[in-house]
Design a protein around this motif. Structure first.
Motif, PDB file in Angstrom:
ATOM      1  N   THR A 109       0.753  -1.304   0.111  1.00  0.00           N
ATOM      2  CA  THR A 109       0.046   0.050   0.191  1.00  0.00           C
ATOM      3  C   THR A 109       0.847   1.253  -0.016  1.00  0.00           C
ATOM      4  N   VAL A 110       2.050   1.226   1.009  1.00  0.00           N
ATOM      5  CA  VAL A 110       2.877   2.411   0.852  1.00  0.00           C
ATOM      6  C   VAL A 110       3.365   2.536  -0.541  1.00  0.00           C
ATOM      7  N   GLY A 111       3.936   1.308  -1.184  1.00  0.00           N
ATOM      8  CA  GLY A 111       4.557   1.489  -2.578  1.00  0.00           C
ATOM      9  C   GLY A 111       3.606   2.003  -3.562  1.00  0.00           C
ATOM     10  N   CYS A 112       2.253   1.538  -3.540  1.00  0.00           N
ATOM     11  CA  CYS A 112       1.496   1.899  -4.640  1.00  0.00           C
ATOM     12  C   CYS A 112       1.152   3.378  -4.292  1.00  0.00           C
ATOM     13  N   ALA A 113       0.901   3.889  -3.062  1.00  0.00           N
ATOM     14  CA  ALA A 113       0.687   5.442  -3.019  1.00  0.00           C
ATOM     15  C   ALA A 113       1.809   6.268  -3.200  1.00  0.00           C
ATOM     16  N   SER A 114       3.237   5.688  -3.165  1.00  0.00           N
ATOM     17  CA  SER A 114       4.329   6.618  -3.557  1.00  0.00           C
ATOM     18  C   SER A 114       4.356   6.679  -5.042  1.00  0.00           C
ATOM     19  N   ALA A 115       4.055   5.443  -5.681  1.00  0.00           N
ATOM     20  CA  ALA A 115       4.127   5.190  -7.115  1.00  0.00           C
ATOM     21  C   ALA A 115       3.140   6.391  -7.762  1.00  0.00           C
ATOM     22  N   GLU A 116       2.112   6.512  -6.936  1.00  0.00           N
ATOM     23  CA  GLU A 116       0.761   7.121  -7.636  1.00  0.00           C
ATOM     24  C   GLU A 116       1.200   8.465  -7.439  1.00  0.00           C
ATOM     25  N   ILE A 117       1.783   8.874  -6.197  1.00  0.00           N
ATOM     26  CA  ILE A 117       2.260  10.416  -6.102  1.00  0.00           C
ATOM     27  C   ILE A 117       3.226  10.759  -7.079  1.00  0.00           C
ATOM     28  N   LEU A 118       4.530   9.821  -7.336  1.00  0.00           N
ATOM     29  CA  LEU A 118       5.295  10.274  -8.283  1.00  0.00           C
ATOM     30  C   LEU A 118       4.682  10.250  -9.666  1.00  0.00           C
ATOM     31  N   LEU A 119       3.764   9.672 -10.139  1.00  0.00           N
ATOM     32  CA  LEU A 119       3.051   9.808 -11.503  1.00  0.00           C
ATOM     33  C   LEU A 119       2.486  11.325 -11.688  1.00  0.00           C
ATOM     34  N   HIS A 120       1.777  11.839 -10.734  1.00  0.00           N
ATOM     35  CA  HIS A 120       1.244  12.917 -10.681  1.00  0.00           C
ATOM     36  C   HIS A 120       2.274  14.087 -10.422  1.00  0.00           C
ATOM     37  N   THR A 121       3.682  13.545 -10.274  1.00  0.00           N
ATOM     38  CA  THR A 121       4.601  14.998  -9.928  1.00  0.00           C
ATOM     39  C   THR A 121       4.952  15.652 -11.320  1.00  0.00           C
ATOM     40  N   GLN A 122       5.034  16.786 -11.308  1.00  0.00           N
ATOM     41  CA  GLN A 122       5.239  17.677 -12.554  1.00  0.00           C
ATOM     42  C   GLN A 122       6.779  17.410 -12.774  1.00  0.00           C
TER      43      GLN A 122
END
Length: 168
Positions: A109-122
């Protein structure tokens, strides 16, 4: 079910009836056919030997039957114990898989959330965005695997349960 007391009472009762009938009838026949004491002694010896032989054969047959029946029931108990052990092992494996999957899911869950945050990073270039998407997809596949493992600990338990006599 094997019930020793009724069987023992039946065997004892049959032995009592058989012996009583033998003693009564053989006494009448011996007195009828013996004209001297020597003949009576011989008749009593022969009928005593015949009685012992018949009793030995009957006891041997009854013992064989009872021991065979006891061995069969012991085999059934051993088979039931093995089935119980296998069921316990399966249940333990399911519980272990479910527990591991739960802990893995927390980490994923932590890894998924971190990957999603990175995907939305400019400011990510296309190669970084593609790698981040691959990481996110991998985390999602692992999360699906942990869900399947968690369900493995629960499958088959409700439908397979039925009341039964544990003593039996």
């Amino acid at each position: 079910m094997f019930r020793p007391l009724p069987i023992a009472l039946i065997i004892g009762g049959l032995y009592l009836v058989f012996c009583s009938a033998y003693i009564w009838l053989s006494g009448l026949l011996a007195v009828e056919h013996a004209s001297t004491m020597a003949q009576l002694a011989r008749i009593e010896t022969v009928k005593g030997l015949i009685f012992v032989l018949v009793c030995a054969v009957v006891i041997a047959l009854m013992s064989w039957w009872l021991l065979r029946r006891l061995a069969k029931e012991q085999d059934e108990v051993a088979a039931n114990q093995m089935a119980l052990i296998m069921t316990e092992r399966r249940a333990m494996a399911g519980t272990l898989a479910s527990s591991i999957a739960h802990d893995m899911n927390n980490i994923l869950t932590v890894g998924c959330a971190s990957a999603e945050i990175l995907l939305h990073t400019q400011g990510l270039d296309s190669e970084q965005r593609e790698l981040t998407q691959d990481i996110s997809d991998s985390f999602k596949r692992m999360t699906e695997l942990t869900r399947r493992l968690s369900s493995m600990g629960r499958t088959g338990t409700k439908g397979d349960l039925h009341p039964g006599d544990l003593k039996e």
